[in-house]
Design a protein around this motif. Structure first.
Motif, mmCIF file in Angstrom:
data_model
loop_
_atom_site.group_PDB
_atom_site.id
_atom_site.type_symbol
_atom_site.label_atom_id
_atom_site.label_comp_id
_atom_site.label_asym_id
_atom_site.label_seq_id
_atom_site.Cartn_x
_atom_site.Cartn_y
_atom_site.Cartn_z
ATOM 1 N N SER A 29 -42.667 -13.937 -40.306
ATOM 2 C CA SER A 29 -43.002 -14.962 -41.293
ATOM 3 C C SER A 29 -41.729 -15.702 -41.681
ATOM 4 C CB SER A 29 -43.618 -14.339 -42.548
ATOM 5 O OG SER A 29 -42.649 -13.598 -43.272
ATOM 6 N N ARG A 30 -41.899 -16.938 -42.059
ATOM 7 C CA ARG A 30 -40.750 -17.732 -42.513
ATOM 8 C C ARG A 30 -40.102 -17.091 -43.734
ATOM 9 N NH1 ARG A 30 -40.417 -21.450 -46.261
ATOM 10 N NH2 ARG A 30 -42.670 -21.401 -46.562
ATOM 11 N N THR A 31 -40.933 -16.575 -44.641
ATOM 12 C CA THR A 31 -40.398 -15.929 -45.842
ATOM 13 C C THR A 31 -39.560 -14.715 -45.476
ATOM 14 O OG1 THR A 31 -42.311 -16.669 -47.120
ATOM 15 C CG2 THR A 31 -41.013 -14.855 -48.037
ATOM 16 N N GLU B 151 -38.646 -7.249 -41.431
ATOM 17 C CA GLU B 151 -39.338 -6.923 -42.677
ATOM 18 C C GLU B 151 -38.614 -5.825 -43.450
ATOM 19 O OE1 GLU B 151 -41.903 -8.606 -44.033
ATOM 20 O OE2 GLU B 151 -41.452 -9.963 -42.358
ATOM 21 N N GLN B 152 -37.946 -4.927 -42.726
ATOM 22 C CA GLN B 152 -37.198 -3.860 -43.384
ATOM 23 C C GLN B 152 -35.839 -4.333 -43.898
ATOM 24 O OE1 GLN B 152 -37.052 -1.085 -40.181
ATOM 25 N NE2 GLN B 152 -39.222 -0.519 -40.354
ATOM 26 N N GLY B 153 -35.460 -5.565 -43.557
ATOM 27 C CA GLY B 153 -34.196 -6.119 -44.025
ATOM 28 C C GLY B 153 -32.995 -5.632 -43.249
ATOM 29 N N LEU C 155 -40.396 -17.678 -33.383
ATOM 30 C CA LEU C 155 -40.730 -16.417 -34.030
ATOM 31 C C LEU C 155 -41.919 -16.565 -34.986
ATOM 32 C CD1 LEU C 155 -37.178 -14.985 -34.884
ATOM 33 C CD2 LEU C 155 -38.655 -14.341 -32.983
ATOM 34 N N VAL C 156 -41.914 -17.615 -35.808
ATOM 35 C CA VAL C 156 -42.939 -17.719 -36.854
ATOM 36 C C VAL C 156 -44.228 -18.363 -36.355
ATOM 37 C CG1 VAL C 156 -41.192 -17.818 -38.668
ATOM 38 C CG2 VAL C 156 -42.106 -19.951 -37.745
ATOM 39 N N THR C 157 -44.228 -18.887 -35.127
ATOM 40 C CA THR C 157 -45.445 -19.522 -34.614
ATOM 41 C C THR C 157 -46.094 -18.737 -33.477
ATOM 42 O OG1 THR C 157 -44.177 -20.934 -33.097
ATOM 43 C CG2 THR C 157 -44.722 -21.843 -35.262
ATOM 44 N N TRP C 158 -45.409 -17.711 -32.945
ATOM 45 C CA TRP C 158 -46.006 -16.946 -31.845
ATOM 46 C C TRP C 158 -46.995 -15.927 -32.385
ATOM 47 C CZ3 TRP C 158 -45.218 -11.645 -30.152
ATOM 48 C CH2 TRP C 158 -45.901 -11.354 -28.950
ATOM 49 N N ASP D 93 -50.280 -34.234 -34.294
ATOM 50 C CA ASP D 93 -50.841 -34.655 -35.582
ATOM 51 C C ASP D 93 -49.808 -34.646 -36.702
ATOM 52 O OD1 ASP D 93 -53.301 -35.099 -34.495
ATOM 53 O OD2 ASP D 93 -54.125 -33.149 -35.043
ATOM 54 N N GLY D 94 -48.606 -34.161 -36.415
ATOM 55 C CA GLY D 94 -47.549 -34.189 -37.421
ATOM 56 C C GLY D 94 -47.795 -33.265 -38.590
ATOM 57 N N VAL D 95 -48.522 -32.163 -38.376
ATOM 58 C CA VAL D 95 -48.805 -31.214 -39.452
ATOM 59 C C VAL D 95 -47.639 -30.245 -39.580
ATOM 60 C CG1 VAL D 95 -50.337 -29.375 -40.234
ATOM 61 C CG2 VAL D 95 -51.282 -31.397 -39.090
ATOM 62 N N LEU D 96 -47.168 -30.058 -40.789
ATOM 63 C CA LEU D 96 -46.094 -29.111 -41.050
ATOM 64 C C LEU D 96 -46.699 -27.721 -41.220
ATOM 65 C CD1 LEU D 96 -43.151 -28.461 -41.544
ATOM 66 C CD2 LEU D 96 -43.432 -29.207 -43.913
ATOM 67 N N LEU D 97 -46.597 -26.918 -40.165
ATOM 68 C CA LEU D 97 -47.152 -25.566 -40.193
ATOM 69 C C LEU D 97 -46.205 -24.647 -40.954
ATOM 70 C CD1 LEU D 97 -48.213 -25.345 -36.436
ATOM 71 C CD2 LEU D 97 -49.668 -25.913 -38.382
ATOM 72 N N GLU D 98 -46.753 -23.826 -41.813
ATOM 73 C CA GLU D 98 -45.916 -22.858 -42.517
ATOM 74 C C GLU D 98 -46.188 -21.481 -41.886
ATOM 75 O OE1 GLU D 98 -45.613 -23.366 -46.733
ATOM 76 O OE2 GLU D 98 -46.126 -25.484 -46.610
ATOM 77 N N ASP D 99 -46.555 -20.493 -42.630
ATOM 78 C CA ASP D 99 -46.839 -19.194 -42.026
ATOM 79 C C ASP D 99 -48.183 -19.238 -41.307
ATOM 80 O OD1 ASP D 99 -44.495 -18.200 -42.945
ATOM 81 O OD2 ASP D 99 -45.351 -17.264 -44.728
#
Length: 448
Positions: free
Chosen positions: A262-264, A396-398, A413-416, A249-255
Motif C-alpha cells: 500500500s502507498r501508506t 508492513e513490519q517496518g 508495488l502498489v498497483t500489482w 482516463d487520467g484517474v489518480l489511483l490510490e490504494d
C-alpha cells in the motif's frame, strides 16, 4: 510584385532592416498560429490561481497536457510584466523529470513553447539552459532526477511562474517542489502550472487535495485531435484495466484492493538516507529472452543495514533498504553494463540474477564484460505470490524501506495484484530483499 523584384528589394535592405523584417514576419507567424489553436475544456486555465497555488492538468495519453501548459506560459510572457524592472518582465522555470525532457518536450517538441511561439530560442550558458523570448523574458530549464538537479533548483534564482512537467515521473518531486517554491517570489502572484499522467505518488495525491490547487482532467477517448482509430484501439485493448483508468482516463489511483503493498505502508517505512550497510546486492530480473527489448529489465540496488533495529513488532533485526532503481527498456548488453556499473559504484557484494524464462544469457554477458564481478543466479521454483508476500510483509513490519523516492518501482508495488503478470522492477526488488533478509546469505536458489 515578381520574385525578381522582391529579391531586388531585399538586396537593398541593410542588415538592421533585414533583422527587423525577420522579427515582424516571425510575429505575424506567431499570431497566425496563436489564433488557430482550439483548446480542450481541460486545457482552459482557471480564472485565477492563488499566490503559490497551482493549476494541475491530470490527463490520459494524448490529451494535450504539455500543449496546455506551453500555451499558458506563452500567454503569461505576452501579458502584463510581473516585474517591470526586469528585461521582458518575466523570469520563469520549467522543471521536468530530466533537463533533457524539458528541452525535448517543453521547448522543442510538437506541443512545446516553440510550437506556440516560434520566436522562442534555446540558449545554454554558464548559468544553465534557458528558453528566451525577443523581449528578454526567459524560462530556465531544470531536471528533478539526481541530487545535483535538486541543488541546481536550490540555487535556481527567483521566478514568477514555475511549470512542472510530468509531475508524477519526477524522481525527486518533493524536493523539487520545496526548492522551486522558495524561489517563487517575483511579482504580485507567483504560482505553478503542472501537467502529468497520474501515478500514485504521495506528493501528487496531496496536491490534488489542497484547496489552492485547481485540477482539470482529460481523457484520451475525448482527445478528438488524435485519430479515432488510435483511440478506439487503445480503449479496446485496455478496457476495464488499471492501465486504462490511469493512462487513458487520467484517474489518480490510490490504494488498490488486493495489492500486496500500500502507498501508506511504503510512506510509513520510507527513510531519507541510507545507514551504513553490511551487504549490498544488485538484483537483475531480465526480459524473457536476450533479444526482447519490449519488456523492462528490472535492476534494483538494495542493501542490508549494519545495525540491529526493532521492527514494529519489537523484533531486533537488520533492516533492508532499496537504494536505487536502474530499470528500463534496453538491450541486454546495456542491462548488464548498467548492473555492473551499479555493482562497482555501490561496492556491492554480488549481482543476483533470475535465470527463469531464458535468463541464462545474463551470466554469459556479465562475465564477458567484467569477469571480476561476483555473480550468482537464482531460479524460482515457487510462484510469484509466494515469493512476494514475505517481502511485502517486511514493509508492513517496518523493516524494509525505500530510501528517498523510487516512483516507478513504487507504482508497480502498489498497483500489482496477485494473479496479474508481475512487472520486472517488482520482481527485481523481491529478489533483492529475499537475498538480503529472507534467504541464507549467498544461497537464494535454495529457497527460491
Amino acid at each position: 510584385m515578381t520574385i525578381t523584384d522582391l529579391d531586388a528589394r531585399l538586396a537593398g535592405l541593410s542588415l538592421a532592416e533585414l533583422e527587423l523584417l525577420e522579427q515582424e514576419l516571425a510575429a505575424k507567424l506567431w499570431q497566425k498560429r496563436w489564433q488557430k489553436w482550439t483548446p480542450y475544456p481541460w486545457q482552459v486555465p482557471p480564472d485565477e490561481i492563488e499566490t503559490l497555488g497551482w493549476w494541475l492538468q491530470l490527463g490520459g495519453r494524448g490529451t494535450g497536457k504539455t500543449d496546455g501548459c506551453a500555451r499558458y506560459m506563452v500567454a503569461h510572457v505576452n501579458g502584463p510584466p510581473c516585474d517591470p524592472r526586469l528585461r521582458g518582465g518575466h523570469r520563469m522555470a520549467i522543471v521536468a523529470p530530466t533537463q533533457g525532457d524539458a528541452v525535448e518536450a517543453c521547448v522543442n517538441g510538437p506541443s512545446g513553447l516553440r510550437a506556440h511561439d516560434p520566436r522562442v530560442v534555446l540558449r545554454t550558458t554558464a548559468g544553465g539552459t534557458f528558453a528566451r523570448w525577443p523581449s528578454g523574458a526567459e524560462a530556465k530549464l531544470f531536471g528533478a532526477h539526481t541530487p545535483d538537479d535538486v541543488e541546481r533548483l536550490r540555487a535556481g534564482g527567483n521566478r514568477c511562474l514555475v511549470w512542472m512537467e510530468e509531475v508524477a515521473a519526477q524522481r525527486r518531486l518533493g524536493e523539487a517542489i520545496t526548492h522551486s517554491e522558495m524561489g517563487l517570489r517575483i511579482g504580485p502572484n507567483p504560482h505553478y502550472i503542472a501537467s502529468t499522467t497520474p501515478k500514485p505518488r504521495t506528493e501528487l495525491i496531496a496536491l490534488t487535495k489542497r484547496e489552492d490547487v485547481t485540477v482539470t482532467r482529460g481523457r484520451t477517448r475525448d482527445a478528438i485531435h488524435l485519430p479515432q482509430a488510435q483511440r478506439d484501439h487503445l480503449m479496446r485493448k485496455y478496457a476495464g484495466t488499471r492501465i486504462a483508468a490511469q493512462e487513458l482516463d487520467g484517474v489518480l489511483l490510490e490504494d488498490i484492493e488486493g495489492a500486496l503493498w500500500s502507498r501508506t505502508g511504503l510512506d510509513r517505512a520510507r527513510v531519507g538516507a541510507a545507514p551504513p550497510m553490511a551487504r549490498i546486492v544488485v538484483a537483475l530480473d531480465p526480459a524473457a529472452t536476450s533479444h526482447d527489448e519490449s519488456d523492462e529489465m528490472g535492476i534494483i540496488v538494495a542493501g542490508l543495514g549494519q545495525q540491529y533495529i526493532p521492527d514494529r513488532n519489537g523484533f531486533q533485526r537488520q533492516h533492508g533498504y532499496a537504494l536505487d532503481d536502474l530499470s528500463g527498456r534496453m538491450p541486454p548488453v546495456e542491462a548488464a553494463r548498467r548492473a555492473i556499473r551499479a555493482y562497482h559504484e555501490h561496492r556491492a557484494d554480488a549481482i543476483v540474477a533470475e535465470v527463469n524464462n531464458g535468463g541464462e544469457w545474463i551470466g554469459t554477458v556479465v562475465r564477458q564484460i567484467d569477469p571480476t564481478v561476483h555473480y550468482r543466479t537464482v531460479t524460482a521454483s515457487r510462484g510469484k505470490v509466494t515469493r512476494a508476500e514475505p517481502v511485502a510483509a517486511l514493509t508492513e513490519q517496518g523493516s524494509a524501506h525505500i530510501v528517498g523516492s523510487l516512483p516507478d518501482l513504487e507504482e508497480q508495488l502498489v498497483t500489482w495484484v496477485p494473479g496479474d503478470a508481475s512487472p520486472d522492477r517488482l520482481d527485481a526488488y523481491v529478489w533483492a530483499l529475499t537475498d538480503l533478509m529472507l534467504a541464507p546469505a549467498g544461497n537464494l536458489a535454495a529457497v527460491a
